[in-house]
Design a protein around this motif. Structure first.
Motif, mmCIF file in Angstrom:
data_model
loop_
_atom_site.group_PDB
_atom_site.id
_atom_site.type_symbol
_atom_site.label_atom_id
_atom_site.label_comp_id
_atom_site.label_asym_id
_atom_site.label_seq_id
_atom_site.Cartn_x
_atom_site.Cartn_y
_atom_site.Cartn_z
ATOM 1 N N ARG A 1 -1.075 15.194 1.952
ATOM 2 C CA ARG A 1 0.095 14.626 2.615
ATOM 3 C C ARG A 1 0.204 13.151 2.251
ATOM 4 O O ARG A 1 -0.802 12.496 1.946
ATOM 5 N N VAL A 2 1.425 12.609 2.324
ATOM 6 C CA VAL A 2 1.676 11.198 2.033
ATOM 7 C C VAL A 2 2.575 10.618 3.118
ATOM 8 O O VAL A 2 3.595 11.229 3.474
ATOM 9 N N ALA A 3 2.187 9.461 3.646
ATOM 10 C CA ALA A 3 3.040 8.732 4.588
ATOM 11 C C ALA A 3 3.195 7.305 4.086
ATOM 12 O O ALA A 3 2.210 6.673 3.689
ATOM 13 N N VAL A 4 4.434 6.816 4.053
ATOM 14 C CA VAL A 4 4.686 5.434 3.642
ATOM 15 C C VAL A 4 5.365 4.700 4.789
ATOM 16 O O VAL A 4 6.266 5.237 5.438
ATOM 17 N N LEU A 5 4.915 3.477 5.047
ATOM 18 C CA LEU A 5 5.358 2.712 6.203
ATOM 19 C C LEU A 5 6.026 1.415 5.769
ATOM 20 O O LEU A 5 5.466 0.661 4.969
ATOM 21 N N ASP A 6 7.234 1.171 6.283
ATOM 22 C CA ASP A 6 7.887 -0.129 6.141
ATOM 23 C C ASP A 6 8.301 -0.438 4.702
ATOM 24 O O ASP A 6 8.240 -1.590 4.274
ATOM 25 N N ILE A 7 8.725 0.576 3.953
ATOM 26 C CA ILE A 7 9.207 0.304 2.595
ATOM 27 C C ILE A 7 10.418 1.174 2.282
ATOM 28 O O ILE A 7 10.644 2.211 2.901
ATOM 29 N N GLY B 1 0.810 -1.211 0.000
ATOM 30 C CA GLY B 1 0.000 0.000 0.000
ATOM 31 C C GLY B 1 0.842 1.259 0.000
ATOM 32 O O GLY B 1 0.441 2.296 -0.548
ATOM 33 N N GLY B 2 2.018 1.195 0.617
ATOM 34 C CA GLY B 2 2.931 2.336 0.600
ATOM 35 C C GLY B 2 3.451 2.616 -0.795
ATOM 36 O O GLY B 2 3.628 3.778 -1.190
ATOM 37 N N ARG B 3 3.690 1.574 -1.559
ATOM 38 C CA ARG B 3 4.163 1.754 -2.937
ATOM 39 C C ARG B 3 3.054 2.355 -3.811
ATOM 40 O O ARG B 3 3.331 3.156 -4.710
ATOM 41 N N VAL B 4 1.825 1.955 -3.540
ATOM 42 C CA VAL B 4 0.702 2.583 -4.246
ATOM 43 C C VAL B 4 0.619 4.064 -3.880
ATOM 44 O O VAL B 4 0.378 4.918 -4.733
ATOM 45 N N ALA B 5 0.870 4.364 -2.595
ATOM 46 C CA ALA B 5 0.785 5.751 -2.128
ATOM 47 C C ALA B 5 1.818 6.637 -2.812
ATOM 48 O O ALA B 5 1.497 7.746 -3.266
#
Length: 216
Positions: A130-136, A113-117
């Motif tokens: 805003r954008v937050a990406v987790l664990d990538i 989902g982070g890569r999609v974000a």
């Protein structure tokens, strides 16, 4: 799929939204500016069930299942798998949010989902606050770091990247064992103790579907 699953989001609306390419199953609740939360592999929107009560105090949360996951539709795979590209998912999710009346919103994504974000941020910056990406990390960085010890930790990258139908056949032969081993291997304790019984019921239910195994 079992329709009598444990309720994980009391007070939230259950909505199905048709876009050009995907029927999204999602939960919507909370109060405030819109925040889209995107789960990772091999899970569904249910991963947010302990986070939602906190974030929902400040945001209107939109929690979809990604295409092929959970209870969203399973687009045809096709030879190029283009329907499952992060770019296509980002475009479909933008359309979904517009249907809900959100022309501009924030997004947070975990794992896949982070890569999609971040694909969404690159392709549709005008839609995002805003954008937050987790664990990538960027995908190319992962491949560049693949020495022995790191490769063993993320063995599934090489496994899932094999040509179809090799991974699908292996996983579908024992889907729950693969699912639980994979989830447990990513925890500090190497077990499922940190997952709620109810969340695991949800995950086991849809991951038994061979079409969804192939899609994910």
């Amino acid at each position: 799929m079992n329709k009598n699953l444990p309720e994980m989001f009391p007070g939230y609306d259950t909505i199905e939204i048709e876009t050009a390419d995907v029927r999204f199953f999602c939960r919507v609740g909370g109060s405030g500016p819109p925040l889209l939360l995107l789960h990772g592999y091999p899970q569904s929107h249910v991963i947010w069930h302990t986070t939602a009560p906190y974030l929902g105090k400040d945001f209107t949360l939109v929690l979809p299942d990604l295409p092929g996951y959970g209870q969203s539709s399973v687009p045809p795979l096709g030879g190029s798998h283009e329907a499952y590209s992060k770019r296509n998912w980002a475009r479909a999710l933008i359309e979904m949010m517009q249907v809900l009346g959100h022309e501009r919103f924030s997004v947070a994504g975990h794992d896949r989902g982070g890569r999609v974000a971040y694909r969404m941020a690159m392709d549709h910056p005008e839609a995002l606050e805003r954008v937050a990406v987790l664990d990538i990390l960027p995908t190319a960085d992962y491949w560049d770091r693949l020495e022995r010890s790191f490769g063993l930790k993320i063995y599934h990258w090489m496994f899932l990247a094999q040509p179809a139908p090799f991974p699908e056949k292996f996983i579908s032969a024992c889907p729950i064992r693969f699912l639980e081993h994979t989830l447990a291997s990513w925890t500090a304790a190497r077990n499922l103790d940190c997952f709620s019984r109810e969340a695991l019921i949800h995950n086991r239910d849809w991951f038994c579907d061979p079409d969804r195994v192939a899609a994910t």
